[in-house]
Design a protein around this motif. Structure first.
Motif, short mmCIF file in Angstrom:
data_model
loop_
_atom_site.label_atom_id
_atom_site.label_comp_id
_atom_site.label_asym_id
_atom_site.label_seq_id
_atom_site.Cartn_x
_atom_site.Cartn_y
_atom_site.Cartn_z
N ALA A 591 -41.54 -12.02 78.83
CA ALA A 591 -41.15 -11.04 77.81
C ALA A 591 -41.80 -11.40 76.47
O ALA A 591 -41.83 -12.56 76.07
CB ALA A 591 -39.64 -10.99 77.68
N SER A 592 -42.36 -10.40 75.83
CA SER A 592 -43.08 -10.44 74.55
C SER A 592 -44.60 -10.58 74.72
O SER A 592 -45.34 -10.37 73.76
CB SER A 592 -42.60 -11.56 73.61
OG SER A 592 -43.19 -12.81 73.96
N LYS A 593 -45.08 -10.89 75.92
CA LYS A 593 -46.51 -11.18 76.05
C LYS A 593 -47.37 -10.00 76.53
O LYS A 593 -48.53 -9.90 76.18
CB LYS A 593 -46.73 -12.36 77.00
CG LYS A 593 -46.18 -13.67 76.47
CD LYS A 593 -46.91 -14.10 75.22
CE LYS A 593 -46.37 -15.41 74.69
NZ LYS A 593 -46.86 -15.71 73.33
N GLU A 594 -46.83 -9.14 77.37
CA GLU A 594 -47.61 -8.00 77.85
C GLU A 594 -47.41 -6.87 76.85
O GLU A 594 -46.32 -6.28 76.77
CB GLU A 594 -47.13 -7.57 79.24
CG GLU A 594 -47.99 -6.51 79.92
CD GLU A 594 -49.36 -7.05 80.33
OE1 GLU A 594 -50.28 -7.01 79.48
OE2 GLU A 594 -49.51 -7.50 81.48
N ALA A 595 -48.46 -6.55 76.10
CA ALA A 595 -48.29 -5.58 75.03
C ALA A 595 -47.70 -4.27 75.56
O ALA A 595 -46.75 -3.72 74.99
CB ALA A 595 -49.62 -5.32 74.34
N SER A 596 -48.27 -3.77 76.63
CA SER A 596 -47.72 -2.54 77.22
C SER A 596 -47.73 -2.64 78.74
O SER A 596 -46.70 -2.59 79.39
CB SER A 596 -48.56 -1.33 76.78
OG SER A 596 -48.29 -0.22 77.61
N GLY A 597 -48.94 -2.79 79.30
CA GLY A 597 -49.08 -2.61 80.74
C GLY A 597 -49.28 -1.12 80.98
O GLY A 597 -48.73 -0.27 80.24
N THR A 598 -50.13 -0.78 81.94
CA THR A 598 -50.29 0.62 82.31
C THR A 598 -50.17 0.79 83.83
O THR A 598 -49.85 1.87 84.31
CB THR A 598 -51.66 1.17 81.83
OG1 THR A 598 -52.66 0.19 82.09
CG2 THR A 598 -51.63 1.48 80.34
N GLY A 599 -50.38 -0.32 84.56
CA GLY A 599 -50.15 -0.30 86.00
C GLY A 599 -48.69 0.07 86.27
O GLY A 599 -48.40 0.86 87.18
N ASN A 600 -47.80 -0.47 85.47
CA ASN A 600 -46.37 -0.15 85.63
C ASN A 600 -46.13 1.37 85.66
O ASN A 600 -45.33 1.87 86.45
CB ASN A 600 -45.53 -0.84 84.52
CG ASN A 600 -46.14 -0.71 83.12
OD1 ASN A 600 -47.15 -0.02 82.95
ND2 ASN A 600 -45.54 -1.36 82.14
N MET A 601 -46.89 2.10 84.82
CA MET A 601 -46.72 3.56 84.76
C MET A 601 -47.29 4.23 86.02
O MET A 601 -46.72 5.18 86.54
CB MET A 601 -47.46 4.10 83.52
CG MET A 601 -46.98 3.48 82.22
SD MET A 601 -48.09 3.87 80.85
CE MET A 601 -47.34 2.85 79.56
#
Ligand code: 73E
Length: 754
Positions: A591-601
């Motif tokens: 937590a706090s390190k992955e700015a957003s991620g887009t794979g998750n979406m």
């Protein structure tokens, strides 16, 4: 269709039955070019220039056909002649002109800008080799060059070129253009610069090459290895070639459209994608001054025109260049940068925001924040962390500049293209509106209690799992069980993303199964990840997973319940096969390190449930779907940040007190692993986990274990309810469309076309 058939036959100069896939591919490329050209619309008002060192566009043929409304016709026409679209797609090399999320985001954004009918181009580099090709040899990653430029790639060579001075010598940057046509939208361009003199014969072995010969190697590779001085210098050469040619092109276009340059803001909006293109700021100022504009006014113009996106808080990714590097490569820029630094120092006594620090390092992000009008983060939590801690000094200076733009993905590629069966089913339920207005997906909420709908959705997932199984068999000779739960972690290999947490879980499961504690369902743990060539521990993690995979495969007791599949050479094409087949999406960064991620979406949109930490856009996914439709675990970003601040994290204490952790970590150098793997690699990883564990894997281990076991049990006990929750995820995915993101950028930052 008859018309299409005639056109294609004319282009191929023979009956389609007689054509090779190569010939059909070339014909379709010409067809797409001609159709795209019809959708070029003259630019009026302000135009966007999205400058980025990466555009991870992926294969283009099918996507372009979809956006032009031609895909179904072409598919039927080919089928009528005994040809398959799938085989045709195999012909196209994937342009892997990016490392991961940042580059893929840029590609999704170009699609959405064109789909929203906004005037906006990309500016980048034409790398001759994309991200390296990953091979597994002796259960280790090695790298070979990825030559993607073939006899018929999508980039059109133009006669336009600009002179760029590098280390005092003039080079000619030639413009190549790839048409980007939106879904039922306009055509914009991706402008890529290159030198004619670049020559792949200077590649020596694997991906190493002679770094000294700039004329021959400048655009050979995406991000060459920067572990030595020559590599870092080369990176500056690349960046400056891109921004100088880009800046000249922008000023030329705007002048041609009537700008007197004082009014540049009425013609151009420049978005700086992370710090790699930051030199565009001093370059534009330099060019404006050369055209007779006073320095102060040039600074004002550029600040109004440019905006900056921050993608990470990882210190090592925030570029700081030694002053002497810049002095060598771009001596013409240093006086401008020094004047900007002096301006900052005259405005504020706070030295922490200076551009050139006391160690003579030039901070690119600092220049961006001072001399653009907007700084945005890429997910709500990330922006709050920037404002509250990482960039707090800047936030206090310029609160009005900071804003959030949560990332998004284009549904054309990540639903329509990669999951046609699901797309057709959604369309049959709610009509086609969701393809352009993603919020329409909310209408699916009406079906969450409809058993027929749920059964059909489950059947589609099963089909996609079988398709992935088939692809794995034919490409890597791996057999998987489509009746197991597919849990997928696919993203770059990095310690903060914590593939090693997943690894420890899998070792734990190995022991549990051997002890007769069987999980709710058989599990197939799928990985896709490339490690940076010089990132030793990341490569050790790949090795450990490959070795563990072999240990389990050789153990009939365990392999009935557990299988690890590591997909070789993960790229956009592989992602398109994996994502529709996923049941459980692993988003387990610290937590706090992955700015957003887009794979998750992408996984959520394709009906996977997320197992994740409260990090990046996971936070917003959790808010959208509700706690009952997601598996959240682990420490909060506040806890993690506190632990870093106190500097008192001691991995060894967690290892000493927790027997499960100890058992899993010890297993890395147990006899089963060492029988197949390398003591050097496995021992180093083990040591790292006990002595350092910089990304706090051990404190989250038990929470991860509990939540993942829960997910497996839920999946096995109540499959229909699992599918119901998958449908809720799909119905809430609309917010994560890049069309929404781009509309926000446009409303708040760019104001295009006005
Ligand atoms: O969280 C992702 C984010 O979703 C972030 O790590 C990634 O950008 C994605 C899109 O916003 C990212 N990549 C880089 N920095 N952040 C990066 C840094 C240096 C070189 C290449 C990429």
């Amino acid at each position: 269709m008859a018309e299409l058939e005639t056109t294609l036959t004319e282009l191929c100069k023979k009956d389609l039955n007689m054509c090779t896939y190569e010939e059909i591919y070339t014909a379709l490329l010409h067809l797409v070019e001609a159709e795209s050209a019809k959708r070029v619309v003259p630019v009026s008002g302000r135009k966007l220039y999205y400058i980025s060192a990466e555009f991870l566009i992926g294969k283009l043929l099918s996507n372009n056909l979809i956006n032009l409304g031609l895909y179904d016709q072409v598919k039927s026409c080919l089928e009528a002649h005994g040809k398959s679209m799938a085989e045709l797609e195999e012909i196209e090399p994937e342009p892997s002109l990016g490392n991961g999320g940042l580059g893929r985001l840029a590609a999704c954004f170009l699609d959405s800008v064109a789909t929203l009918n906004l005037p906006g181009d990309g500016i980048g580099l034409r790398y001759h080799c994309g991200l390296f090709h990953q091979n597994f040899t002796s259960l280790l990653q090695d790298e070979t060059p990825d030559y993607w430029l073939g006899s018929h790639d999508w980039a059109e060579k133009t006669d336009t070129s600009y002179t760029v001075s590098l280390a005092g010598k003039d080079y000619t940057a030639r413009l190549y253009r790839i048409a980007v046509t939106g879904y039922e939208g306009r055509t914009n361009y991706l402008n890529l610069f290159d030198l004619d003199s670049v020559d792949s014969s200077c590649i020596e072995e694997g991906i190493s090459f002679d770094k000294s010969d700039i004329a021959r190697n400048l655009t050979l590779f995406l991000y060459p290895d920067d572990s030595d001085d020559a590599g870092r210098l080369l990176r500056i050469y690349q960046q400056y070639l891109m921004v100088s040619a880009g800046a000249q092109m922008i000023l030329e276009e705007c002048t041609q459209r009537g700008s007197n340059l004082h009014d540049l803001y009425d013609y151009a909006a420049v978005q700086i994608n992370d710090t790699h293109p930051s030199m565009v700021i001093p370059e534009l100022i330099r060019l404006l001054c050369a055209k007779g504009i006073a320095f102060e006014e040039a600074v004002e113009i550029v600040t109004k025109v440019c905006a900056y996106t921050n993608h990470t808080i990882l210190a090592e990714a925030l570029e700081k260049w030694p002053r002497h590097y810049l002095n060598k490569v771009v001596p013409q820029l240093m006086p401008v940068i020094e004047k900007l630094d002096a301006l900052v120092r005259s405005k504020t006594a706070d030295k922490s925001t200076a551009i050139i620090d006391d160690n003579d390092l030039v901070h690119m992000a600092h220049m961006d924040i001072h001399f653009t009008h907007s700084t945005n983060g890429v997910a709500a939590l990330h922006t709050e962390i920037l404002k509250g801690s990482e960039l707090n000094h800047f936030y206090r200076l310029y609160p009005e500049k900071f804003n959030n733009k949560t990332n998004g993905i284009t549904f054309r590629r990540w639903l329509l293209k990669c999951n046609p069966e699901l797309t057709a089913f959604i369309e049959s339920l709610i009509g086609p509106g969701f393809k352009k207005d993603a919020s329409d997906l909310e209408k699916l909420a009406a079906f969450t209690e409809d058993e027929n709908v749920l059964r059909r959705l489950a059947a589609i997932k099963q089909d996609n799992k079988k398709a992935l199984a088939h692809w794995l068999k034919s490409t890597q000779n791996i057999t998987v069980n489509p009746d197991s739960l597919f849990a997928i972690q696919s993203k770059r290999l990095h310690e903060y993303k914590r593939q090693q947490l997943n690894l420890l879980y899998l070792i734990h499961q190995y022991f549990e199964i051997k002890a007769g504690h069987l999980p709710g369902t058989p599990l197939t743990a799928v990985f896709g990840a490339k490690a940076a060539p010089a990132y030793t521990i990341a490569k050790d993690i790949i090795h450990a997973l490959l070795v563990l995979s072999a240990v389990i495969a050789d153990d009939p007791e365990v392999s009935k319940w557990l299988q690890i599949v590591f997909i070789e050479n993960y790229n956009v094409t592989a992602a398109e096969k994996m994502i529709p087949a996923c049941d459980l999406s692993e988003q387990i960064s610290l937590a706090s390190k992955e700015a957003s991620g887009t794979g998750n979406m992408k996984f959520m949109l394709n009906g996977a449930l997320t197992l994740g930490t409260m990090d990046g856009a996971n936070v917003e996914i959790a808010e959208a779907v509700g706690q009952e439709n997601i598996y959240i675990f682990g420490e909060s970003s506040a806890q993690v940040i506190r632990r870093y601040r106190h500097g008192d994290y001691c991995a060894r204490e967690w290892y000493d007190i927790d027997s499960n952790i100890r058992r899993a970590v010890n297993f890395l150098t147990g006899s089963e692993m060492l029988a197949r793997g390398s003591r050097d690699h496995l021992g180093r990883l083990q040591n790292e986990l006990i002595q350092k564990d910089w990304f706090q894997t051990l404190p989250d281990f038990n929470a991860y274990l509990v939540r993942k076991s829960q997910a497996l049990a839920d999946y096995a006990l109540n499959p229909l309810d699992w599918t119901r929750r998958a449908l809720v995820n799909i119905s809430k995915a609309g917010f994560f469309s890049s069309d929404r993101t781009i509309a926000e950028y446009n409303n708040d930052i760019w104001h295009l076309g006005i």
